[in-house]
Scaffold this motif. Structure first.
Motif, PDB file in Angstrom:
ATOM      1  N   ARG A  77       0.285  -0.971  -0.058  1.00 24.44           N
ATOM      2  CA  ARG A  77      -0.279   0.052  -0.050  1.00 24.44           C
ATOM      3  C   ARG A  77       0.674   1.225  -0.213  1.00 24.44           C
ATOM      4  NH1 ARG A  77      -2.407   1.301   4.408  1.00 24.44           N
ATOM      5  NH2 ARG A  77      -1.527  -0.550   5.729  1.00 24.44           N
ATOM      6  N   ALA A 108      -6.272   2.625  -8.386  1.00 28.30           N
ATOM      7  CA  ALA A 108      -7.237   1.329  -8.191  1.00 28.30           C
ATOM      8  C   ALA A 108      -6.175   0.120  -8.094  1.00 28.30           C
ATOM      9  CB  ALA A 108      -6.707   0.743 -10.100  1.00 28.30           C
ATOM     10  N   ALA A 109      -4.973   0.059  -8.055  1.00 23.15           N
ATOM     11  CA  ALA A 109      -3.891  -0.911  -7.179  1.00 23.15           C
ATOM     12  C   ALA A 109      -4.267  -1.213  -6.292  1.00 23.15           C
ATOM     13  CB  ALA A 109      -2.920  -1.086  -7.753  1.00 23.15           C
ATOM     14  N   PHE A 166      -7.628  -3.298   0.251  1.00 19.40           N
ATOM     15  CA  PHE A 166      -8.716  -3.625   0.704  1.00 19.40           C
ATOM     16  C   PHE A 166      -9.086  -5.408   1.059  1.00 19.40           C
ATOM     17  CE2 PHE A 166     -12.110  -7.550  -0.347  1.00 19.40           C
ATOM     18  CZ  PHE A 166     -13.144  -7.082   0.603  1.00 19.40           C
ATOM     19  N   VAL A 167      -7.546  -5.954   0.261  1.00 13.70           N
ATOM     20  CA  VAL A 167      -6.827  -7.182   0.842  1.00 13.70           C
ATOM     21  C   VAL A 167      -6.260  -7.063   3.204  1.00 13.70           C
ATOM     22  CG1 VAL A 167      -5.014  -8.721   0.456  1.00 13.70           C
ATOM     23  CG2 VAL A 167      -6.440  -7.848  -0.936  1.00 13.70           C
ATOM     24  N   LEU A 181     -10.644   4.827  -4.058  1.00 16.11           N
ATOM     25  CA  LEU A 181     -11.495   4.537  -4.923  1.00 16.11           C
ATOM     26  C   LEU A 181     -11.732   5.832  -5.998  1.00 16.11           C
ATOM     27  CD1 LEU A 181     -13.554   1.873  -5.954  1.00 16.11           C
ATOM     28  CD2 LEU A 181     -15.236   2.697  -3.922  1.00 16.11           C
ATOM     29  N   THR A 218      -6.682   0.498  -4.013  1.00 16.99           N
ATOM     30  CA  THR A 218      -7.535   0.239  -3.119  1.00 16.99           C
ATOM     31  C   THR A 218      -8.029  -1.269  -3.387  1.00 16.99           C
ATOM     32  OG1 THR A 218      -8.953   1.723  -4.684  1.00 16.99           O
ATOM     33  CG2 THR A 218     -10.382   0.122  -4.083  1.00 16.99           C
ATOM     34  N   TYR A 219      -7.316  -2.107  -4.267  1.00 17.01           N
ATOM     35  CA  TYR A 219      -7.470  -3.283  -3.781  1.00 17.01           C
ATOM     36  C   TYR A 219      -6.283  -3.809  -2.829  1.00 17.01           C
ATOM     37  CZ  TYR A 219      -6.276  -8.585  -4.768  1.00 17.01           C
ATOM     38  OH  TYR A 219      -5.913 -10.324  -4.545  1.00 17.01           O
ATOM     39  N   PHE A 220      -5.128  -3.137  -2.651  1.00 21.62           N
ATOM     40  CA  PHE A 220      -3.983  -3.610  -2.138  1.00 21.62           C
ATOM     41  C   PHE A 220      -4.622  -3.464  -0.338  1.00 21.62           C
ATOM     42  CE2 PHE A 220      -0.944  -3.659  -5.021  1.00 21.62           C
ATOM     43  CZ  PHE A 220      -1.075  -4.643  -4.819  1.00 21.62           C
TER      44      PHE A 220
END
Length: 287
Positions: free
Chosen positions: A84, A257-258, A264-265, A193, A260-262
């Protein structure tokens, strides 16, 4: 004179053999006790010579004192340079590049207005315009700069705001993920996001704004005046600076975008960690 002792010795040996060897054993046991009593006590050697390891304790204490500082420094760097953190650092850099490209594109298309900052004499010596034509070019450059000003101000403000907020999230990530506030993680997730989607929309609006300005009569007249003097680079097409703005803006959107994914994880792993900790604590309380 030597024969009697041999006779007595042989007789004592025979007597010992007949008696089962007890006298010999007694003599051997007595000799062992005498040798053991003749040895110096262990306290004498320990009192005269200090042990070898008596001077070794200080170095371990120094290592124990310096170890926590080194671990603390490594842990902070590790948390900042997580997935992140790396994505947010790259987003800060790309936001800065977007800002620089917006300003560079504005100055490169300003024409005589930007050259006027260096003085009138340098303008007349560098630009092949004179008299009424020079005055007309200056007016068209000024009008064109005023038309592009809203897009420049909006782009600079947007990229600067996004870069500063991204930098704040980088600085706030010095702690482990399970020690961060849940509101901070949720805020970072929503920011990336919304920021990624907003950047894509902003790129479309910026290019539409530039194309609209290039299609005006002011830009067309300005292009004809510069082309009449051989300055074909001053045209009404989308310039390289505007294309660079769109490119770095899209890269920033992909980074968000990347991120946001990290994020969330990370939120999911932190939730599992707290749930496992609560279950473990609850199980130990019932033991």
């Amino acid at each position: 004179m030597s024969h009697p002792p041999r006779t007595h010795r042989g007789q004592r040996d025979r007597n010992g053999e007949r008696g089962g060897g007890a006298p010999r054993d007694n003599r051997e046991g007595r000799a062992r006790r005498d040798n053991y009593e003749d040895r110096p006590p262990p306290s004498d050697s320990s009192s005269t010579q200090p042990p070898y390891y008596s001077s070794s304790p200080p170095p371990p204490k120094q290592r124990q004192r310096s170890a926590p500082r080194e671990e603390h420094h490594e842990s902070k760097c590790t948390h900042i340079c997580s997935r992140r953190g790396i994505v947010m650092i790259c987003a800060v850099l790309t936001n800065a590049l977007v800002l620089v490209c917006i300003v560079a594109a504005y100055l490169s298309m300003a024409g005589m207005s930007s050259a006027g900052l260096s003085g009138g004499f340098s303008i007349n010596s560098q630009m092949p315009f004179q008299g009424t034509e020079l005055q007309q070019v200056r007016e068209l450059d000024m009008q064109h700069s005023q038309l592009r000003a809203p897009g420049v101000y909006g782009g600079v403000a947007y990229s600067l705001t996004m870069g500063v907020i991204s930098l704040l999230f980088v600085v706030s990530g010095t702690k482990p993920a399970h020690l961060l506030s849940k509101k901070l993680l949720v805020g970072q997730f929503l920011f990336q996001l919304i920021g990624g989607v907003a950047y894509v929309v902003a790129v479309g609006l910026y290019l539409h704004f530039v194309i609209t300005i290039n299609a005006t009569d002011v830009c067309q007249k300005r292009e004809r005046l510069y082309a009449g003097r051989g300055l074909t680079w001053m045209n009404c097409d989308v310039g390289g600076g505007d294309a660079a703005v769109a490119l770095f803006a899209l890269i920033t959107a992909l980074l968000y975008a990347a991120g946001t994914y990290f994020t969330f994880v990370t939120m999911r792993n932190v939730a599992h960690y707290h749930k496992h900790t609560q279950n473990h604590t609850h199980a130990r309380s019932h033991i």
